[in-house]
Write an enzyme that holds these catalytic residues in place. Structure first.
Site, PDB file in Angstrom:
ATOM      1  N   SER A  43     -42.989  29.297  25.324  1.00  0.00           N
ATOM      2  CA  SER A  43     -43.912  28.295  25.846  1.00  0.00           C
ATOM      3  C   SER A  43     -43.710  28.142  27.342  1.00  0.00           C
ATOM      4  O   SER A  43     -42.585  28.310  27.850  1.00  0.00           O
ATOM      5  CB  SER A  43     -43.667  26.951  25.153  1.00  0.00           C
ATOM      6  OG  SER A  43     -44.292  25.888  25.843  1.00  0.00           O
ATOM      7  N   TYR A  63     -38.141  20.244  23.717  1.00  0.00           N
ATOM      8  CA  TYR A  63     -38.852  21.482  23.387  1.00  0.00           C
ATOM      9  C   TYR A  63     -38.689  22.514  24.506  1.00  0.00           C
ATOM     10  O   TYR A  63     -38.386  23.693  24.240  1.00  0.00           O
ATOM     11  CB  TYR A  63     -40.329  21.167  23.155  1.00  0.00           C
ATOM     12  CG  TYR A  63     -41.157  22.337  22.676  1.00  0.00           C
ATOM     13  CD1 TYR A  63     -40.990  22.847  21.401  1.00  0.00           C
ATOM     14  CD2 TYR A  63     -42.128  22.910  23.504  1.00  0.00           C
ATOM     15  CE1 TYR A  63     -41.755  23.919  20.953  1.00  0.00           C
ATOM     16  CE2 TYR A  63     -42.892  23.971  23.067  1.00  0.00           C
ATOM     17  CZ  TYR A  63     -42.710  24.472  21.783  1.00  0.00           C
ATOM     18  OH  TYR A  63     -43.475  25.536  21.349  1.00  0.00           O
TER      19      TYR A  63
END
Length: 246
Positions: free
Chosen positions: A144, A157
Site C-alpha cells: 500500500s 497499517y
C-alpha cells in the site's frame, strides 16, 4: 479460457473475496491450478464453483493465515503433491485501527503485524524451497502507498506495509541468482471491503473493482517477468525501485 499459465501451481492467500478472489479466478482462467487459502469455508466453496464454471481447477485450504504451523503443513502437502510452487500471491491483510498511534490497543497492533508481516514471512519461509523448484517461481505481495506516505492515523497499517516492503525486498535480494522473482503490488484505492471499512463515507462506485487489477498481477506472476525487488503501482502502471517515490 487461455492457457498462458497452464500447468502452473498458484497459491493465493485471502482468496475468498476482493482482490484475492478476483486474482484466483484470473489465475484459474489462465490455466493455473489455484490453491485458494482463506478462513471462510463457504466463501471458498463459492470461489471453487466460479472457477469450475470457467473451466479451471482449485484446491481449497480453509486456514487462518496466522496459523504458522498450518502454513508449514501446507508447504509439505504441496511438496508431496506437486514438488514445486510456481506462483505465490500474498494478498491476505488486516486493516486494524485508523487512529492516533497512542490510541492503538496492543492487541490490535499485534494482530495486524501477525497478519500483514509475520504471516508473509511464514509464507516465504515455508514456500521458498518450492518456489526454487519451479523453473520460474513468482512471489507477489500486496502492499500500500501508506507504507511510505506516513498519513496521520494510518500508522498501524502503514507501518506493517513498510515492514512488508522491506521483507520482500530482502527476499528478492536473496533470490536474485535463482529462478525466483519477488515483487510488491500496490493497487491504490479499490472497491473492497477493507477500503469500505477504512473510508466509510467514500463513493465506492467511483473506485475500480477488484477485477481491474488482475491483469497487472498476472503480469507479475508470468514466467516472462524479469523484474525483482520492485513495487508495481497499478494506478501509474509502472514499476518503482524499492526506494519510495519522491
Amino acid at each position: 479460457m487461455s492457457d498462458s499459465l497452464k500447468g502452473r501451481i498458484a497459491l493465493v492467500t485471502g482468496a475468498s473475496r476482493g482482490i484475492g478472489r478476483a486474482t484466483a479466478l484470473a489465475l484459474a482462467e489462465a490455466g493455473a491450478h489455484v490453491v485458494a487459502l482463506a478462513r471462510t469455508v463457504g466463501a471458498l466453496e463459492d470461489l471453487d464453483d466460479a472457477i469450475q464454471a470457467k473451466g479451471g481447477t482449485a484446491s481449497l485450504v480453509p486456514l487462518d493465515i496466522k496459523d504458522g504451523d498450518g502454513i508449514d503443513r501446507l508447504g509439505y502437502t504441496l511438496f508431496e503433491r506437486y514438488g514445486k510452487l510456481d506462483i505465490l500471491i500474498g494478498n491476505a491483510g488486516a486493516l486494524g485501527s485508523i487512529s492516533p498511534l497512542g490510541h492503538i490497543e496492543p492487541k490490535d497492533w499485534d494482530n495486524v503485524f501477525a497478519v500483514n508481516v509475520t504471516a508473509n514471512w511464514r509464507l516465504i519461509r515455508s514456500f521458498d524451497p518450492l518456489l526454487r523448484k519451479s523453473d520460474a517461481g513468482r512471489a507477489v505481495f500486496v502492499t500500500s502507498g501508506s507504507a511510505w506516505k506516513a498519513v496521520a492515523y494510518w500508522g498501524l497499517y502503514g507501518t506493517t506495509k513498510a515492514a512488508l516492503n522491506a521483507l520482500v525486498a530482502t527476499y528478492a535480494s536473496e533470490t536474485v541468482n535463482t529462478p525466483v522473482r519477488a515483487n510488491l503490488f500496490s493497487p491504490g484505492p479499490i472497491r473492497t471491503h477493507m477500503r469500505a471499512a477504512a473510508m466509510p463515507g467514500e463513493d465506492a462506485s467511483a473506485l475500480p473493482p477488484p477485477e481491474a487489477v488482475t491483469a497487472s498481477i498476472l503480469r507479475l506472476a508470468s514466467p516472462d517477468l524479469t523484474e525483482t525487488g520492485k513495487i508495481f503501482e497499478f494506478r501509474q502502471d509502472r514499476f518503482l525501485s524499492f526506494q519510495p517515490p519522491v
